[in-house]
Scaffold this active site. Structure first.
Site, PDB file in Angstrom:
ATOM      1  N   LYS A 252      43.638  36.151  40.962  1.00 54.69           N
ATOM      2  CA  LYS A 252      44.751  37.000  40.539  1.00 54.69           C
ATOM      3  C   LYS A 252      45.723  37.090  41.707  1.00 54.69           C
ATOM      4  O   LYS A 252      45.513  37.868  42.637  1.00 54.69           O
ATOM      5  CB  LYS A 252      44.244  38.389  40.134  1.00 54.69           C
ATOM      6  CG  LYS A 252      45.346  39.290  39.600  1.00 54.69           C
ATOM      7  CD  LYS A 252      44.788  40.638  39.191  1.00 54.69           C
ATOM      8  CE  LYS A 252      45.792  41.490  38.446  1.00 54.69           C
ATOM      9  NZ  LYS A 252      47.025  41.755  39.166  1.00 54.69           N
ATOM     10  N   ARG A 272      58.531  39.551  34.033  1.00 58.96           N
ATOM     11  CA  ARG A 272      57.574  40.287  33.213  1.00 58.96           C
ATOM     12  C   ARG A 272      58.280  41.164  32.183  1.00 58.96           C
ATOM     13  O   ARG A 272      57.809  41.356  31.073  1.00 58.96           O
ATOM     14  CB  ARG A 272      56.746  41.128  34.180  1.00 58.96           C
ATOM     15  CG  ARG A 272      56.036  42.292  33.639  1.00 58.96           C
ATOM     16  CD  ARG A 272      54.685  41.856  33.159  1.00 58.96           C
ATOM     17  NE  ARG A 272      53.966  43.024  32.733  1.00 58.96           N
ATOM     18  CZ  ARG A 272      52.962  43.557  33.411  1.00 58.96           C
ATOM     19  NH1 ARG A 272      52.573  43.020  34.532  1.00 58.96           N
ATOM     20  NH2 ARG A 272      52.354  44.618  32.963  1.00 58.96           N
ATOM     21  N   ARG A 417      47.683  43.565  25.155  1.00 60.69           N
ATOM     22  CA  ARG A 417      46.734  43.766  26.238  1.00 60.69           C
ATOM     23  C   ARG A 417      45.358  43.810  25.581  1.00 60.69           C
ATOM     24  O   ARG A 417      44.888  44.848  25.159  1.00 60.69           O
ATOM     25  CB  ARG A 417      47.029  45.090  26.943  1.00 60.69           C
ATOM     26  CG  ARG A 417      46.267  45.281  28.227  1.00 60.69           C
ATOM     27  CD  ARG A 417      46.457  46.694  28.751  1.00 60.69           C
ATOM     28  NE  ARG A 417      47.784  46.957  29.282  1.00 60.69           N
ATOM     29  CZ  ARG A 417      48.223  46.521  30.449  1.00 60.69           C
ATOM     30  NH1 ARG A 417      47.446  45.782  31.211  1.00 60.69           N
ATOM     31  NH2 ARG A 417      49.437  46.807  30.857  1.00 60.69           N
ATOM     32  N   LYS A 423      40.823  41.897  33.976  1.00 65.15           N
ATOM     33  CA  LYS A 423      40.997  41.794  35.429  1.00 65.15           C
ATOM     34  C   LYS A 423      39.905  42.545  36.181  1.00 65.15           C
ATOM     35  O   LYS A 423      39.398  43.569  35.731  1.00 65.15           O
ATOM     36  CB  LYS A 423      42.391  42.268  35.844  1.00 65.15           C
ATOM     37  CG  LYS A 423      42.734  43.658  35.453  1.00 65.15           C
ATOM     38  CD  LYS A 423      44.228  43.920  35.587  1.00 65.15           C
ATOM     39  CE  LYS A 423      44.572  45.260  34.986  1.00 65.15           C
ATOM     40  NZ  LYS A 423      45.966  45.478  34.716  1.00 65.15           N
TER      41      LYS A 423
END
Ligand code: AMP
Length: 586
Positions: A252, A272, A417, A423
């Site tokens: 990441k 984004r 999401r 993550k």
């Protein structure tokens, strides 16, 4: 359609404290709107003229807007500015001064939505020599025909301050209700929006062609796709369980996400938040233009600052130097970037969003000519939690934030999401919860050393299901003196008179804000709390979840919209993970 009809609805939306009522007002608005202008009504309601990615902004300077009011209402510009200082809202000043002018004017003609839109479009597009005079003339022309409350919203719109705080999701709900009978269509409409990022176009297609038209919506180069986001979990075993025992683990990287659109030699970058940031990164464009072998492609990458001497990865903050309009060539040399590619969504006529991750990664490799400055994200496919942690440590050592673990069979879920990407982030200390992003929805006046600024901010997380912001903490520490000095003016543009209709709070803040600003915080742990509304009743009846000892990390997440903040769902997962850890220790 008269502009006044929209304005009436805006006034009602602003006055309501109930989200469902907000949706009802929007449904009423769409039902009144002729099909051919529904796109324009949507953009205007969002305070813009086009979807964000087009990059044409309305924002004209307050000084010029004040001059237009002064010209139309026959009041000295200084007086207009004096009123502005008192009221802090040029819209209210225009409303008041137009009221007095009204009595004197006889020959005004009613404003239509199309007329207002077309004029504002001319204002936005005017450039070069004489453009200021032209903007002034166009705006005064509109004001001359405006009713007082129309003047209020026109002024707020042109100065970029129409902040009704209506989420895209609320608009989608209203569209589904206004134009289709079946609730299932909401999913189709949302999908079209996720693939195009253009609510106006989706609404117009829906109004004119119905759900069948929406079904035919396709991905297109140079129209950004809303980005897929990741959930989070604390331990690799849990992640593996969610992903079916095996995961593609990727580093990441700690930079800025870019969606790269390539058409021949032309490259466009979207952030984004789907803003066009092409001009900011000419070096990244050049790399992508040369090293992506497909003629047409949409790929995603993390754009990371690197040390020009050593090529090592630098933290996200270093990219701040690249957020500028001038001196880009110089910044490019001093603060170079590398691109780490992690997805492909479209390549030479083929839509990859519905294909599995493993197939996308294979295609990405095929169309990329890798080099030191542009390469695929480091990855490892494994089902072994130990190996994941070793890979995690390696990533952190190299300057990454941790890992994103991806389902190998998962599609690209635009705008969602979901649990296909999870993550695993580095914590600052083992006991402390990992950083979370909260939306500022209110503030409390400071006392003593802090008088004149805020003593604490009211932070909230996003409840996607209910489309509201639920409070999770009052943040009073972590601010530097400089931060404290600047807080009131930074937050002033979002201030409103009452609690926003999309905020759930048991606290009575001294100042309320439209949910807009997002900051990163850390804290000691998550605790159950009777006063915070985040996940209220989910873990225990009568309690929500709060962050204990929250502090600001210094990061304003300007790259995140309020709906991109940490979600209630994530907090619940974090709380459960924390409980598990405590049980393990005992
Ligand atoms: P967060 O901003 O904490 O929600 O984390 C998600 C972000 O991580 C994405 O929006 C990307 O900007 C970034 N990221 C870095 N490396 C990757 C990767 N290999 N795959 C997906 N996202 C990544």
């Amino acid at each position: 359609m008269r502009y006044l009809e929209i304005v009436d609805i805006y006034e009602r939306i602003e006055a309501t404290t109930k989200r469902l009522e907000m949706t009802d007002f929007l449904v009423e608005l769409f039902k009144k709107t002729p099909k051919e202008i529904v796109d324009k009504v949507i953009y205007l309601t969002q305070g813009k003229l086009y979807p964000d990615f087009v990059g044409i902004e309305l924002g004209i300077a307050e000084k010029l807007a004040a001059k237009a009011i002064s010209m139309t209402c026959g009041v000295d510009q200084e007086d207009v500015e004096k009123h502005l200082n008192e009221k802090g809202d040029l819209g209210l000043v225009a409303e008041q001064l137009t009221k007095s002018k009204r009595q004197a004017t006889l020959f005004s003609k009613p404003l239509s939505v199309k007329g207002v839109y077309d004029t504002l479009e001319k204002v936005a597009k005017a450039s070069g020599e004489g453009s200021m005079e032209l903007k002034l003339r166009l705006l005064s022309g509109l004001l001359a025909d405006a009713e007082p409350k129309e003047a209020k919203y026109i002024l707020r719109t042109v100065t970029g301050k129409l902040r009704l705080g209506i989420a895209d999701m609320t608009l989608l709900d209203a569209l589904a209700t206004a134009y289709t009978e079946s609730k299932e269509n909401r999913v189709l409409i949302e999908r079209a929006y996720n693939l195009s990022s253009d609510l106006g176009d989706v609404a117009k297609t829906l109004a004119e062609k119905g759900p069948n038209g929406i079904k035919k919506y396709r991905v297109k180069v140079n129209r950004p796709i809303r980005m897929m986001l990741a959930q989070r979990l604390g331990v690799p075993e849990e992640i593996l369980e969610k992903l079916g025992g095996e995961a593609a683990c990727e580093w990441k990287y700690d930079g800025e996400r870019v969606q790269i659109h390539k058409k021949g030699i032309e490259v466009t970058l979207f952030s984004r938040r789907l803003e066009n940031i092409t001009l900011q990164y000419p070096d990244a464009c050049e790399l992508a233009g040369k090293q992506l072998k497909a003629e047409e492609a949409i790929v995603e990458a993390e754009c990371v600052a690197i040390d020009p001497e050593t090529g090592e990865l630098l933290p996200f903050q270093e990219l701040m130097h690249r957020r500028r309009k001038y001196g880009i060539e110089e910044a490019k040399e001093k603060f170079p970037v590398s691109l780490y590619l992690f997805d492909v969504l479209y390549a030479d006529g083929e839509d990859f969003t519905e294909k599995a991750y493993s197939e996308r990664r294979k295609k990405l490799k095929k169309i990329t000519r890798e080099s030191e400055r542009l390469k695929l994200a480091e990855s490892l496919v494994t089902g072994d939690a130990k190996k994941i942690m070793q890979f995690f440590d390696k990533a952190v050592e190299a300057g990454c934030e941790g890992l994103i673990l991806k389902s190998r069979s998962g599609t690209y879920q635009a705008g969602a999401r979901g649990w296909l990407w999870i993550k695993l982030k580095r914590s600052y200390q083992s006991k402390i919860i990992e950083p979370i992003d909260v939306v500022i929805v209110g503030a409390f006046h400071g006392r003593g050393k802090r008088s004149g600024s805020y003593g604490a901010l009211l932070g909230a997380v996003y409840d996607k299901e209910k489309d509201v912001f639920a409070t999770i903490c009052k943040i009073g520490s972590g601010f530097t003196d400089e931060d404290l000095k600047n807080l009131p003016s930074m937050l002033a543009p979002h201030a409103i008179k009452h609690m926003h209709a999309r905020v759930l709070s048991e606290f009575k803040a001294d100042v309320w804000f439209t949910p807009a600003a997002v900051i990163e915080i850390i804290g000691d742990e998550l605790t159950l709390s009777p006063v915070h509304t985040c996940a209220y009743g989910v873990i225990r009846e009568g309690s929500g979840i709060a962050v204990r000892f929250p502090r600001f990390t210094g990061r304003w997440r300007t790259d995140k919209a309020p709906e991109d903040a940490t979600t209630v769902e994530e907090i619940v997962e974090m709380y459960r993970a924390q409980l598990k850890k405590i049980e393990e220790v005992q």
